[in-house]
Design a protein around this motif. Structure first.
Motif, PDB file in Angstrom:
ATOM      1  N   ASP A 159      -2.471   3.561   3.913  1.00  0.00           N
ATOM      2  CA  ASP A 159      -1.911   4.593   3.035  1.00  0.00           C
ATOM      3  C   ASP A 159      -0.537   5.222   3.723  1.00  0.00           C
ATOM      4  O   ASP A 159      -1.039   5.900   4.728  1.00  0.00           O
ATOM      5  N   ASN A 209       1.278   6.484  -1.227  1.00  0.00           N
ATOM      6  CA  ASN A 209       0.795   5.272  -1.393  1.00  0.00           C
ATOM      7  C   ASN A 209       2.099   4.152  -1.581  1.00  0.00           C
ATOM      8  O   ASN A 209       2.073   3.584  -2.548  1.00  0.00           O
ATOM      9  N   ASN A 219       1.869   0.617  -2.516  1.00  0.00           N
ATOM     10  CA  ASN A 219       1.273   0.488  -3.626  1.00  0.00           C
ATOM     11  C   ASN A 219       0.107  -0.467  -3.407  1.00  0.00           C
ATOM     12  O   ASN A 219      -0.207  -1.235  -4.208  1.00  0.00           O
ATOM     13  N   SER A 220      -0.844   0.118  -2.463  1.00  0.00           N
ATOM     14  CA  SER A 220      -2.053  -0.742  -2.082  1.00  0.00           C
ATOM     15  C   SER A 220      -3.134  -0.538  -3.354  1.00  0.00           C
ATOM     16  O   SER A 220      -3.230   0.834  -3.602  1.00  0.00           O
ATOM     17  N   ASN A 221      -3.960  -1.511  -3.415  1.00  0.00           N
ATOM     18  CA  ASN A 221      -5.226  -1.444  -4.495  1.00  0.00           C
ATOM     19  C   ASN A 221      -6.393  -1.212  -3.735  1.00  0.00           C
ATOM     20  O   ASN A 221      -6.990  -2.214  -3.652  1.00  0.00           O
ATOM     21  N   GLN A 248      -4.876   5.180  -7.372  1.00  0.00           N
ATOM     22  CA  GLN A 248      -3.627   5.086  -7.965  1.00  0.00           C
ATOM     23  C   GLN A 248      -2.411   4.452  -7.058  1.00  0.00           C
ATOM     24  O   GLN A 248      -2.686   4.559  -5.611  1.00  0.00           O
ATOM     25  N   GLY A 249      -1.690   3.738  -7.582  1.00  0.00           N
ATOM     26  CA  GLY A 249      -0.656   2.995  -6.743  1.00  0.00           C
ATOM     27  C   GLY A 249       0.292   3.824  -6.179  1.00  0.00           C
ATOM     28  O   GLY A 249       0.227   5.141  -5.765  1.00  0.00           O
ATOM     29  N   PHE A 250       1.474   3.359  -6.248  1.00  0.00           N
ATOM     30  CA  PHE A 250       2.777   4.095  -5.796  1.00  0.00           C
ATOM     31  C   PHE A 250       2.956   5.467  -6.514  1.00  0.00           C
ATOM     32  O   PHE A 250       2.934   5.130  -7.752  1.00  0.00           O
ATOM     33  N   GLN A 251       3.015   6.627  -5.895  1.00  0.00           N
ATOM     34  CA  GLN A 251       3.097   7.953  -6.565  1.00  0.00           C
ATOM     35  C   GLN A 251       4.339   8.381  -6.110  1.00  0.00           C
ATOM     36  O   GLN A 251       4.608   8.546  -4.967  1.00  0.00           O
TER      37      GLN A 251
END
Length: 590
Positions: free
Chosen positions: A540, A561, A564-566, A576-579
């Protein structure tokens, strides 16, 4: 008659003449020439000081007289290489002094419909008292991708304090409140849930917290401080928890022994915990817990031949009134440190232990997806032995590395609950299922665990503006009754960097967490364990920064993130992905 008178008269005259001759002869013999010392008392007056006009004369002995100094100068030409240059005086760059404001307001907004508001108000008077108020609100209204249940959350925290400084002691009163809302949205992937079943699930949970703290710090007293705290914690399912404790530190002088010994410090505390859940996960019976813990911790510090030594003894008595169990613990404590290479390398080590009181509030902070059906007990750290080295390579690089051997009794492990639904029904045994009974919550599994840890960290001050660093932790676990070390990673690491200039600032963090294991069941509850499920490791990357327009206004931007890691921190709970979150901050004084 005449003869008698004549005889008397003759004797009288003869006696008078003889007496005169006797006196004259005696005076001549006794009076001598001698020095007579007259001693009298001298009472000087202030006016007499003006009468002293002569300074005393000091005579030196022959051997104390100054000798005449004789010297000879042999002059020789020396070629000078110094060439003066004109210029200016070079000063030290201390930078611009930043003005510190007592109050600030911050507001922002991000994707996933994320509002953010934070404020801090502080005021002090010339009568040595002050008060402050802080509040923070953060929420996310959009759901996590691939989540079929609501996965939004919100956090709202407030704090108010008042502090007064008196002559002999200072006191402070603080009131903290929290209201946090989450959802049990992590339905197990191995169970297919129908749309009709999902539509009837209410996964929302709300935690409410109230904490009142009173602190006293004494000046020039045998009592260093005293602290009283009372907390009340509830949730949407009728769970209640009360935690009250009192802590104090005292210093006992040893100067009366006249041995040059320092004071002995003693920490004392009394803790009371009581709570209940409306039902357990297996039935509808109430779950209650209640413990009273008293601790006494005398401690003594001394230095001997380059060693810094800290010795103590933890005496702990615990009473579990619900289970009618009383325990007494004695944990010796030794901490030792010595400088190996001056200013560059230190060695330290020690042996300690303790008793930790687990609470429902603490479990929800670490994992907000626990079910309100927990069994609460204490964890005994029977031994904790560590040995490490810290220091610096140069003025810019510092390091720390330590090895730890730890043994714990009743260590809590997060263990996923089995679903009471087969995916097609919202009922079990004729009763409607609650929002956490679909395999989407966690229980606590207590086990005796031995842990071997290697921890290291290094920091590099590249310049006044840039700081870099990293740390890592590797753990090896040995469990007693559990199948495996549920939800415990073997490896954790962090790489961080900081940058700060007059206008710009930035902080970056890269987190790495290795694989973890969770449970898989054969069928719906009640069912046996089928095996384990591996949660993949993840990286992350987060970046926070901003720009100062002036002393009062600045803008900030938070990126979380970035890859955009799941990934999942807990089984079936995707993050949540990219924030991205941006906003402004305003600083001010009254």
């Amino acid at each position: 008659m005449k003869k008698g008178f004549t005889l008397f008269l003759s004797l009288f005259v003869f006696s008078a003449i003889f007496a005169q001759e006797k006196k004259k002869e005696q005076a001549k013999d006794t009076v001598k020439t001698e020095v007579v010392n007259v001693i009298t008392k001298y009472n000087p007056k202030i006016a007499d000081a003006k009468k002293i006009k002569k300074n005393p004369t000091i005579k030196l002995l022959k051997k104390s007289e100054k000798k005449k100094l004789e010297y000879t100068i042999f002059s020789a030409p020396v070629a000078s290489t110094f060439t003066p240059k004109s210029g200016v005086v070079k000063g030290i760059d201390v930078g611009v002094k930043e003005r510190i404001y007592k109050n600030y307001l911050a507001a922002g907004f991000g994707n996933y419909t994320t509002p953010y508001i934070e404020a801090f108000i502080h005021h002090s008077t010339r009568f040595e008292n002050e008060f402050g108020l802080s509040a923070k609100y953060l929420s996310s209204q959009d759901n996590v991708s691939r989540s079929v249940l609501n996965s939004n959350f919100s956090n709202f925290n407030t704090s108010f304090f008042y502090k007064q400084e008196d002559r002999y002691f200072h006191w402070k009163a603080t009131l903290n409140t929290e209201r946090n809302r989450y959802n049990w949205y992590g339905l197990p992937s191995e169970t297919p849930y129908t749309e009709s079943t999902i539509s009837l699930i209410n996964p929302q949970q709300t935690y409410n917290y109230l904490n009142l703290i009173g602190e006293f710090n004494f000046i020039d007293s045998y009592i260093d401080y005293g602290k009283i705290s009372a907390a009340y914690f509830t949730d949407d399912y009728g769970s209640k928890e009360i935690l009250a404790n009192f802590n104090a530190k005292l210093d006992f002088p040893l100067s009366f022994l006249h041995l040059g010994l320092d004071d002995i410090s003693v920490k004392a505390s009394v803790e009371f915990l009581k709570g209940e859940f409306n039902n357990s996960y297996t039935d509808k019976n109430k779950v209650t817990y209640s413990t009273v813990t008293a601790k006494l911790h005398p401690e003594y510090k001394l230095s001997y031949k380059g060693f810094s030594l800290n010795t103590g003894l933890k005496i702990i008595a615990s009473l579990d009134s619900e289970n009618d169990i009383t325990n007494l613990f004695l944990f010796p404590e030794i901490k030792i440190q010595r400088e190996i290479i001056k200013d560059y390398l230190n060695a330290y080590g020690g042996l300690t232990g303790g008793l930790k009181t687990n609470t429902y509030k603490n479990f929800t902070e670490e994992n907000p997806y626990v079910s309100p059906t927990l069994f609460i007990t204490q964890t005994a750290e029977t031994s904790n032995f560590y040995l490490g080295f810290n220091g610096k390579v140069n003025n810019n690089i510092s390091f720390n590395i330590v090895g730890i051997l730890k043994t714990e009794e009743d260590k809590p492990l997060f263990f996923r609950n089995n679903s009471k639904s087969d995916g097609t029904s919202n009922f079990s045994n004729g009763l409607s299922l609650l929002g956490y009974e679909y395999g989407n919550s966690f229980d606590i599994f207590y086990d005796d665990v031995k842990t071997t840890t290697i921890f290291g960290e290094i920091a590099y001050d590249f310049s006044k503006k840039i700081t870099l660093g990293t740390n890592f932790q590797y753990d090896m676990y040995t469990v007693t009754n559990a199948i495996t070390k549920w939800n415990l990673p073997d490896m954790q690491a962090t790489i961080f960097g900081k940058y700060k200039s007059d206008k710009w600032y930035a902080t970056s963090n890269i987190f790495y967490v290795s694989d973890r294991e969770s449970v898989i069941y054969n069928d719906a509850y009640p069912s046996s364990i089928k095996g384990t499920k591996w949660l993949a490791n993840f990286v992350d990357i987060n970046l926070n920064g901003g720009y100062h327009f002036n002393d009062k206004f600045s803008a900030f931007l938070k990126l979380n993130n970035i890859l955009n890691s799941n990934y999942q921190r807990f089984a079936n709970f995707d993050t949540q992905g990219f924030q991205v979150l941006g906003g402004i901050t305003y600083k001010f004084d009254f």
